[in-house]
Design a protein around this motif. Sequence first.
Motif, PDB file in Angstrom:
ATOM      1  N   PRO A   1      65.191  26.444-127.952  1.00 54.01           N
ATOM      2  CA  PRO A   1      65.005  26.792-126.387  1.00 54.01           C
ATOM      3  C   PRO A   1      65.850  27.342-125.641  1.00 54.01           C
ATOM      4  CG  PRO A   1      64.629  24.950-127.666  1.00 54.01           C
ATOM      5  CD  PRO A   1      65.534  25.157-128.489  1.00 54.01           C
ATOM      6  N   GLN A   2      67.301  26.974-126.167  1.00 49.66           N
ATOM      7  CA  GLN A   2      68.495  27.393-125.021  1.00 49.66           C
ATOM      8  C   GLN A   2      68.661  28.844-125.390  1.00 49.66           C
ATOM      9  OE1 GLN A   2      70.190  26.154-122.774  1.00 49.66           O
ATOM     10  NE2 GLN A   2      69.327  24.423-123.055  1.00 49.66           N
ATOM     11  N   TRP A   3      68.521  29.089-126.522  1.00 50.64           N
ATOM     12  CA  TRP A   3      68.237  31.191-127.275  1.00 50.64           C
ATOM     13  C   TRP A   3      67.594  31.906-126.399  1.00 50.64           C
ATOM     14  CZ3 TRP A   3      69.972  32.231-132.977  1.00 50.64           C
ATOM     15  CH2 TRP A   3      69.538  33.365-133.064  1.00 50.64           C
ATOM     16  N   ARG A   4      65.974  31.212-126.831  1.00 50.55           N
ATOM     17  CA  ARG A   4      64.435  31.877-125.921  1.00 50.55           C
ATOM     18  C   ARG A   4      64.919  32.080-124.543  1.00 50.55           C
ATOM     19  NH1 ARG A   4      59.336  29.747-128.518  1.00 50.55           N
ATOM     20  NH2 ARG A   4      58.572  31.301-126.851  1.00 50.55           N
ATOM     21  N   TYR A   5      65.471  30.706-123.663  1.00 52.80           N
ATOM     22  CA  TYR A   5      65.661  31.691-122.425  1.00 52.80           C
ATOM     23  C   TYR A   5      66.330  32.355-121.858  1.00 52.80           C
ATOM     24  CZ  TYR A   5      66.676  30.505-117.630  1.00 52.80           C
ATOM     25  OH  TYR A   5      66.382  30.662-115.535  1.00 52.80           O
ATOM     26  N   ARG A   6      67.311  33.107-123.097  1.00 55.10           N
ATOM     27  CA  ARG A   6      68.507  33.580-122.675  1.00 55.10           C
ATOM     28  C   ARG A   6      67.500  34.814-123.012  1.00 55.10           C
ATOM     29  NH1 ARG A   6      71.787  28.937-124.378  1.00 55.10           N
ATOM     30  NH2 ARG A   6      73.734  28.594-122.806  1.00 55.10           N
ATOM     31  N   VAL A   7      67.464  34.815-124.161  1.00 51.03           N
ATOM     32  CA  VAL A   7      66.525  36.203-124.347  1.00 51.03           C
ATOM     33  C   VAL A   7      65.392  36.601-123.764  1.00 51.03           C
ATOM     34  CG1 VAL A   7      65.295  37.570-125.917  1.00 51.03           C
ATOM     35  CG2 VAL A   7      67.591  36.270-126.974  1.00 51.03           C
ATOM     36  N   HIS A   8      63.920  35.770-123.173  1.00 46.64           N
ATOM     37  CA  HIS A   8      62.533  35.744-122.141  1.00 46.64           C
ATOM     38  C   HIS A   8      63.640  36.495-120.980  1.00 46.64           C
ATOM     39  CE1 HIS A   8      60.018  34.115-125.447  1.00 46.64           C
ATOM     40  NE2 HIS A   8      61.007  34.342-126.034  1.00 46.64           N
ATOM     41  N   ARG A   9      63.024  37.973-120.486  1.00 40.64           N
ATOM     42  CA  ARG A   9      62.694  38.328-119.810  1.00 40.64           C
ATOM     43  C   ARG A   9      61.582  39.248-119.359  1.00 40.64           C
ATOM     44  NH1 ARG A   9      68.094  38.098-117.323  1.00 40.64           N
ATOM     45  NH2 ARG A   9      68.916  37.907-118.593  1.00 40.64           N
TER      46      ARG A   9
ATOM     47  N   LEU B   1      61.163  41.538-122.708  1.00 35.30           N
ATOM     48  CA  LEU B   1      61.742  41.109-124.082  1.00 35.30           C
ATOM     49  C   LEU B   1      61.247  39.878-124.177  1.00 35.30           C
ATOM     50  CD1 LEU B   1      63.999  42.117-125.515  1.00 35.30           C
ATOM     51  CD2 LEU B   1      65.626  41.181-123.684  1.00 35.30           C
ATOM     52  N   SER B   2      61.661  39.402-125.390  1.00 32.60           N
ATOM     53  CA  SER B   2      60.867  38.536-125.690  1.00 32.60           C
ATOM     54  C   SER B   2      61.464  37.500-127.505  1.00 32.60           C
ATOM     55  CB  SER B   2      59.182  37.969-126.123  1.00 32.60           C
ATOM     56  OG  SER B   2      59.023  38.169-126.654  1.00 32.60           O
ATOM     57  N   GLY B   3      61.083  36.176-127.865  1.00 28.50           N
ATOM     58  CA  GLY B   3      61.427  36.481-129.488  1.00 28.50           C
ATOM     59  C   GLY B   3      62.920  35.279-129.114  1.00 28.50           C
TER      60      GLY B   3
ATOM     61  N   LYS C   1      63.565  37.071-134.427  1.00 29.72           N
ATOM     62  CA  LYS C   1      63.100  38.250-133.687  1.00 29.72           C
ATOM     63  C   LYS C   1      62.738  38.544-132.763  1.00 29.72           C
ATOM     64  CE  LYS C   1      58.792  41.100-135.252  1.00 29.72           C
ATOM     65  NZ  LYS C   1      57.261  41.102-135.362  1.00 29.72           N
ATOM     66  N   GLN C   2      63.274  39.675-131.559  1.00 28.74           N
ATOM     67  CA  GLN C   2      63.352  40.162-130.443  1.00 28.74           C
ATOM     68  C   GLN C   2      62.374  40.897-130.325  1.00 28.74           C
ATOM     69  OE1 GLN C   2      67.076  40.003-129.040  1.00 28.74           O
ATOM     70  NE2 GLN C   2      67.573  38.282-129.794  1.00 28.74           N
ATOM     71  N   GLU C   3      60.958  41.238-129.300  1.00 26.23           N
ATOM     72  CA  GLU C   3      60.513  42.329-129.058  1.00 26.23           C
ATOM     73  C   GLU C   3      61.310  42.996-127.857  1.00 26.23           C
ATOM     74  OE1 GLU C   3      56.114  42.695-130.082  1.00 26.23           O
ATOM     75  OE2 GLU C   3      56.195  40.838-128.635  1.00 26.23           O
ATOM     76  N   TRP C   4      61.380  43.867-127.635  1.00 25.85           N
ATOM     77  CA  TRP C   4      61.019  44.540-125.307  1.00 25.85           C
ATOM     78  C   TRP C   4      60.607  45.868-125.927  1.00 25.85           C
ATOM     79  CZ3 TRP C   4      67.108  46.828-124.866  1.00 25.85           C
ATOM     80  CH2 TRP C   4      66.977  46.750-124.372  1.00 25.85           C
ATOM     81  N   ARG C   5      59.336  45.499-125.369  1.00 26.10           N
ATOM     82  CA  ARG C   5      58.270  46.109-125.029  1.00 26.10           C
ATOM     83  C   ARG C   5      57.983  46.939-122.979  1.00 26.10           C
ATOM     84  NH1 ARG C   5      53.544  44.473-127.628  1.00 26.10           N
ATOM     85  NH2 ARG C   5      52.388  46.546-126.261  1.00 26.10           N
ATOM     86  N   ILE C   6      57.402  47.957-123.138  1.00 22.94           N
ATOM     87  CA  ILE C   6      57.057  48.436-121.924  1.00 22.94           C
ATOM     88  C   ILE C   6      55.459  49.493-122.014  1.00 22.94           C
ATOM     89  CG2 ILE C   6      57.018  50.742-120.294  1.00 22.94           C
ATOM     90  CD1 ILE C   6      60.472  50.771-121.302  1.00 22.94           C
TER      91      ILE C   6
ATOM     92  N   ALA D   1      48.218  50.454-130.110  1.00 21.92           N
ATOM     93  CA  ALA D   1      48.264  49.294-131.349  1.00 21.92           C
ATOM     94  C   ALA D   1      49.515  48.252-131.544  1.00 21.92           C
ATOM     95  CB  ALA D   1      48.343  50.377-131.804  1.00 21.92           C
ATOM     96  N   ALA D   2      50.085  48.235-130.773  1.00 24.39           N
ATOM     97  CA  ALA D   2      51.494  47.262-131.266  1.00 24.39           C
ATOM     98  C   ALA D   2      50.532  45.897-130.126  1.00 24.39           C
ATOM     99  CB  ALA D   2      52.408  47.582-129.832  1.00 24.39           C
ATOM    100  N   GLY D   3      49.186  46.112-129.149  1.00 22.42           N
ATOM    101  CA  GLY D   3      48.749  44.890-129.050  1.00 22.42           C
ATOM    102  C   GLY D   3      49.190  45.184-127.684  1.00 22.42           C
ATOM    103  N   PRO D   4      48.705  43.090-126.870  1.00 18.21           N
ATOM    104  CA  PRO D   4      48.866  42.799-125.778  1.00 18.21           C
ATOM    105  C   PRO D   4      50.817  42.497-125.468  1.00 18.21           C
ATOM    106  CG  PRO D   4      47.863  40.967-126.680  1.00 18.21           C
ATOM    107  CD  PRO D   4      48.154  42.448-127.768  1.00 18.21           C
ATOM    108  N   LEU D   5      51.167  42.704-124.006  1.00 15.87           N
ATOM    109  CA  LEU D   5      52.112  42.146-123.939  1.00 15.87           C
ATOM    110  C   LEU D   5      52.080  40.492-123.178  1.00 15.87           C
ATOM    111  CD1 LEU D   5      53.334  45.032-123.571  1.00 15.87           C
ATOM    112  CD2 LEU D   5      54.751  44.327-121.999  1.00 15.87           C
ATOM    113  N   LYS D   6      53.041  39.537-123.772  1.00 19.01           N
ATOM    114  CA  LYS D   6      52.918  38.351-122.794  1.00 19.01           C
ATOM    115  C   LYS D   6      53.916  38.307-122.836  1.00 19.01           C
ATOM    116  CE  LYS D   6      50.331  34.310-124.621  1.00 19.01           C
ATOM    117  NZ  LYS D   6      50.031  33.793-125.315  1.00 19.01           N
ATOM    118  N   ILE D   7      54.033  37.658-121.437  1.00 17.98           N
ATOM    119  CA  ILE D   7      55.397  37.003-120.727  1.00 17.98           C
ATOM    120  C   ILE D   7      54.605  35.813-120.514  1.00 17.98           C
ATOM    121  CG2 ILE D   7      56.216  36.977-118.414  1.00 17.98           C
ATOM    122  CD1 ILE D   7      55.483  39.805-117.529  1.00 17.98           C
ATOM    123  N   SER D   8      55.249  35.016-122.038  1.00 26.16           N
ATOM    124  CA  SER D   8      55.565  33.569-121.494  1.00 26.16           C
ATOM    125  C   SER D   8      56.472  32.332-120.645  1.00 26.16           C
ATOM    126  CB  SER D   8      55.512  32.573-123.032  1.00 26.16           C
ATOM    127  OG  SER D   8      54.782  33.875-123.566  1.00 26.16           O
TER     128      SER D   8
END
Length: 166
Positions: free
Chosen positions: A72-80, A91-93, A96-101, A133-140
């Motif tokens: 949870p701490q790691w995800r919080y630091r990554v998710h933006r 930016l999530s994960g 495996k981290q995914e960075w999308r625009i 084709a990469a699918g939707p962006l999700k902000i969780s």
Amino acid sequence: MDVQTPSLRPPLHRVSRTAIRYWTVRASLGWLIVIGAQIAWMVLADGDHRAVRIPALAVTAVFAAAHLIVMPQWRYRVHRWETTPEAVYTLSGWFKQEWRIAPVSRIQTVDSERGPLEQLFGLANVTVTTASAAGPLKISGLDRGTADRIVHELTASAQATAGDAT
């Protein structure tokens, strides 16, 4: 007319700090099932292999504790996330981290969802669907007010932006 192309850069905003507790509880539920199954296996099966089952349960408990402390701490630091008049950045994960625009001109739909556990924590997710084709962006892991504001702003921006959303 000068059209700026969005560049790949770190999004500015973190998700809600409440997401840390939410991710911990959600992961705990999975670990409880695994540990419960191991305990049931140990109690219901014959006693001949108890010497193997007890250490296996201990190893599972150590992995569960490490996962529940680190993830949870790691995800919080990554998710933006960030929205601008030109694009949505995510930016999530954690492993495996995914960075999308997604350029605003490509947005087809903007949705918000809250599952039962997320409602309990006052959190929501925003999904931005494009023709990618990469699918939707999700902000969780957003607080409910922020999610509602993002949905409203992105919907208004997408409607006001010239483009074919493809």
